[in-house]
Design a protein around this motif. Sequence first.
Motif, PDB file in Angstrom:
ATOM      1  N   LEU A  27       0.834  -1.190   0.000  1.00 34.28           N
ATOM      2  CA  LEU A  27       0.000   0.000   0.000  1.00 34.28           C
ATOM      3  C   LEU A  27       0.874   1.248   0.000  1.00 34.28           C
ATOM      4  N   PRO A  28       0.340   2.370  -0.474  1.00 32.54           N
ATOM      5  CA  PRO A  28       1.142   3.603  -0.460  1.00 32.54           C
ATOM      6  C   PRO A  28       1.583   3.959   0.961  1.00 32.54           C
ATOM      7  N   LEU A  29       2.765   4.551   1.054  1.00 36.29           N
ATOM      8  CA  LEU A  29       3.298   4.977   2.355  1.00 36.29           C
ATOM      9  C   LEU A  29       3.012   6.465   2.526  1.00 36.29           C
ATOM     10  N   SER A  30       2.147   6.788   3.474  1.00 37.00           N
ATOM     11  CA  SER A  30       1.812   8.186   3.707  1.00 37.00           C
ATOM     12  C   SER A  30       2.890   8.856   4.558  1.00 37.00           C
ATOM     13  N   VAL A 140      -4.115   4.193  10.682  1.00 36.85           N
ATOM     14  CA  VAL A 140      -5.424   3.630  10.356  1.00 36.85           C
ATOM     15  C   VAL A 140      -5.630   3.491   8.848  1.00 36.85           C
ATOM     16  N   ASP A 141      -4.880   4.254   8.045  1.00 39.86           N
ATOM     17  CA  ASP A 141      -5.041   4.165   6.595  1.00 39.86           C
ATOM     18  C   ASP A 141      -4.198   3.056   5.988  1.00 39.86           C
ATOM     19  N   ASN A 142      -3.409   2.345   6.810  1.00 38.55           N
ATOM     20  CA  ASN A 142      -2.563   1.268   6.300  1.00 38.55           C
ATOM     21  C   ASN A 142      -2.670   0.075   7.242  1.00 38.55           C
ATOM     22  N   PRO A 143      -3.622  -0.832   6.982  1.00 41.67           N
ATOM     23  CA  PRO A 143      -3.827  -1.962   7.905  1.00 41.67           C
ATOM     24  C   PRO A 143      -2.615  -2.870   8.031  1.00 41.67           C
ATOM     25  N   ASN A 144      -1.773  -2.948   6.994  1.00 47.64           N
ATOM     26  CA  ASN A 144      -0.574  -3.777   7.098  1.00 47.64           C
ATOM     27  C   ASN A 144       0.364  -3.247   8.176  1.00 47.64           C
ATOM     28  N   LEU A 145       0.613  -1.943   8.155  1.00 49.76           N
ATOM     29  CA  LEU A 145       1.506  -1.350   9.144  1.00 49.76           C
ATOM     30  C   LEU A 145       0.890  -1.395  10.535  1.00 49.76           C
ATOM     31  N   LEU A 146      -0.421  -1.209  10.607  1.00 49.53           N
ATOM     32  CA  LEU A 146      -1.097  -1.283  11.898  1.00 49.53           C
ATOM     33  C   LEU A 146      -0.938  -2.680  12.498  1.00 49.53           C
TER      34      LEU A 146
END
Length: 315
Positions: A27-30, A140-146
């Motif tokens: 996913l994109p990295l914010s 919260v916008d990146n469930p993988n990192l969460l």
Amino acid sequence: MRLSVGAQALGLLSLVAAAPVQKRQILPLSANDESVLQLAVFLENLEHTLYTGGYENFTDAEYTAAGFPPGFRENVAVIASHEAIHIGALAGILETYGVAPVPNCTYNFPYDSPTSFVDLANMITTVGIGAYIGGSTLLVDNPNLLEDAASILPMEARHDAYLRTGVGASPFPTAFDTPLTAVWAYNLASMFVVSCPMYLPIVLLPKLNLTSPMPPPNLQPPTPAGTALEFAWDPATFFVPVDPSAPLYIAMINQISPPIFEQVTMTGTGMGTVPVPANVSGVVFAILTTFAGGLNETELTNFGTLAGPAEVVLS
């Protein structure tokens, strides 16, 4: 033992670091994601160096003589290996996106015995736990990192519980851990930094020091409500002008409750006391402010902190 732990760490590190790339959609990295990951690497670097020193600087006999159970020193080495794995996994995520992870710094840790090492490790690990909890709201916008952060957090808590048990303290002094904003976590960790090849773009606040009382080595008995906490600060370092006659307050963050504000009783220039409030325990994070109440931790971080935070271990 040192070689076997290192080999185990390297083996697990290769598996963990590869997992996000091989098994998940990228996913994109914010900007929020990057800032949380960089702070996590910064804190894990600090903890890895701390625990490595706790293993290398003392012998099994010294740990035993200090009252620690058999195998405690070896488990300190295992904790260090876990921190190395965390660094590799987090840094690997950043590198996947072409971002250079923050490198290791040079540190100064004020311990001179197994017991003072463990007491310091409890304080530093508590900061790391708070940072993971606080940072999770930004992922919260990146469930993988969460998910990655959530899998590290309980391991940090297990490390801390083991350390606390080793000095005879409760492994779980509170029902909740205390979230920390990135600014507060970075400031608390930075007090042990001598120099860094790369610093994070996070503001360093004026310092607030707890001068009394210091917690007993085994954190028992708990510091009772009403005990005077004495703090010191340098008014010349404030970012904003403050009327010397204006009242000052210590805002205390503990668990998931709203901040508690206590007016400072001045004992001199840049010195004052507040009582320990009722119904707080474990670790309290304190900041100096001109606000008498009504702000949450984020607001205190953004515009309410004159100096701090300071970490206050009550139990």
